[in-house]
Enzyme design. Structure first.
Site: not given
Ligand code: RBF
Ligand code: MG
Ligand code: ADP
Length: 379
Positions: A17, A19, A312
């Site tokens: 697809d 768009d 993050e």
């Molecule tokens: N949060 C998720 O819910 N799922 C993820 O797969 C996930 N992977 C992350 C990978 C890295 C390298 C970092 C630094 C953060 C990740 N987080 C993930 C975010 C994490 O939940 C977040 O940093 C905290 O919620 C702080 O606000």
């Molecule tokens: Mg933070």
């Protein structure tokens, strides 16, 4: 999996697809509607995106005229909207991973068709702005070349016929629900790449749901694997963002033991929209302190189900103090994986530490290491 099941997964051609799958058409449509609806004193809030994704242009126009209660008819809307849209067609950007995907398949001689709900003429114009795209497709089928648009299977069946393939040999790649339904109704295998966040529950009839084209694994479907992954990372066109560090959700260090230095989402709204959610890595500069390796997530953190898409970044260095308010510069150079949900906090934390190891190792490779000296990081 039984032999017959695994054999059934093999595909010999790909129907794609346009768009929302290869092109970020919604971005341009949204920009036009935002200005256009002002004329009627209405405000485009993107809510209708959910409905119009995958609709034919006529259906989409009807949806907007009805939902916003516009005093004009659908024909009048179209006669005003289309010139605006046509004038912007050269501004429609390709989605991340789109050019990589079609080049890869073309290189390996996999026959490809473009199968779209927009008109043949519009398809041709849109792809003409992307170098090398037209040559990748041996077949193009538009809405005006069959009797019914998606969700009817007609467009895909016609594409298969012109490729001289049976439906069961075809792999469809689609972002919209009507498109996925059309592919399944045609008896094909379908990968869904939803273009709107948090909508995966609508795509249950797809054979696979992926987060973005960066996550396609062609070998799952009997097609040649990508060869550009290095040490579990995918190099991407580097992007740069920066700004003062602000307060985040206040749980990085407290809940996970993983501090993430947040930037104001307003300052990089465009990047947030353009880049698929997932885990990335690169280099981080704090001009008064130094340059550090960095691993980060971008997205809604499914484990916490955030309402806002954020970045993050975790700087891979032990700091003795916080650095709120300081200027943080990031160069993002590679991709690791899509965001995931986890059944426990421990498994989320373990996965993030695995990401850290992947990033730390990869950033020593010359192709990623060279960005460490980019003056952007130190101002
Ligand atoms: N949060 C998720 O819910 N799922 C993820 O797969 C996930 N992977 C992350 C990978 C890295 C390298 C970092 C630094 C953060 C990740 N987080 C993930 C975010 C994490 O939940 C977040 O940093 C905290 O919620 C702080 O606000
Ligand atoms: Mg933070
Ligand atoms: P917030 O939710 O306010 O972002 P966090 O618990 O995620 O709070 O902590 C992030 C803050 O911790 C950053 O803004 C920064 O000032 C500080 N910090 C200390 N070490 C690091 C690090 N290695 N990486 C990122 N931020 C760090």
């Amino acid at each position: 999996m039984s032999m017959s099941n695994s054999l059934k997964k093999l595909s010999s051609c790909v129907l794609i697809d346009l768009d929302g799958t290869l092109l970020n058409t919604d971005g341009v449509v949204g920009d036009i509607l935002r200005k256009y609806l002002c004329k009627y004193g209405k405000q485009w809030d993107g809510r209708e995106s959910l409905k119009i994704v995958g609709q034919t242009p006529l259906e989409a126009a009807t949806t907007i005229v009805e939902d916003y209660g516009l005093p004009c008819g659908v024909d009048e809307f179209n006669s005003e909207f289309y010139p605006l849209f046509s004038a912007q067609m050269d501004k429609i950007k390709s989605l991340p991973g789109a050019t990589r995907l079609i080049r890869h398949l073309k290189c390996h001689g996999v026959p490809m068709a473009l199968a779209s709900n927009s008109s043949r003429a519009n398809i041709e114009t849109k792809i003409s702005h992307h170098e090398g795209w037209k040559e990748c497709f041996s077949v193009i089928v538009g809405r005006d070349e069959v009797s019914k648009g998606k969700p009817s299977p007609d467009i895909f069946l016609e594409a298969a016929k012109r490729l001289n393939k049976d439906p069961e040999d075809c792999l469809v790649i689609e972002d919209s629900v009507p498109g996925v339904m059309a592919g399944k109704a045609a008896g094909m295998k379908v990968i869904a790449v939803p273009s709107l966040p948090k909508q995966t529950h609508l795509y249950t009839c797809a054979d696979e749901i992926i987060n973005s084209l960066l996550d396609i694994r062609p070998e799952k479907w009997g097609l040649p694997p990508f060869q550009d992954w290095i040490e579990n990372t995918l190099p991407i066109d580097p992007w740069h963002i920066g700004g003062p560090v602000i307060k985040g959700f206040g749980r990085g260090s407290k809940v996970l033991g993983i501090p993430t230095a947040n930037l104001s989402t307003k300052d990089y709204a465009n990047e947030l929209v353009e880049h698929p959610s997932g885990v990335y890595f690169g280099w981080a500069g704090l001009p008064t302190r130094g340059v550090y390796k960095m691993v980060m997530s971008i997205g809604w953190n499914p484990f916490f189900d955030n309402k806002e898409k954020t970045i993050e970044p975790w700087l891979l260095h032990d700091f003795t103090e916080d650095f709120y308010g300081e200027e943080l510069r990031l160069i993002i150079v590679g991709y690791i994986r899509p965001e995931a949900n986890f059944t426990s906090l421990e498994s989320l934390v373990a996965k993030i530490h695995e990401d850290r190891e992947v990033a730390e190792r990869a950033l020593d490779l010359p192709s990623y290491a060279k960005f460490k000296n980019d003056p952007y990081l130190t101002k």
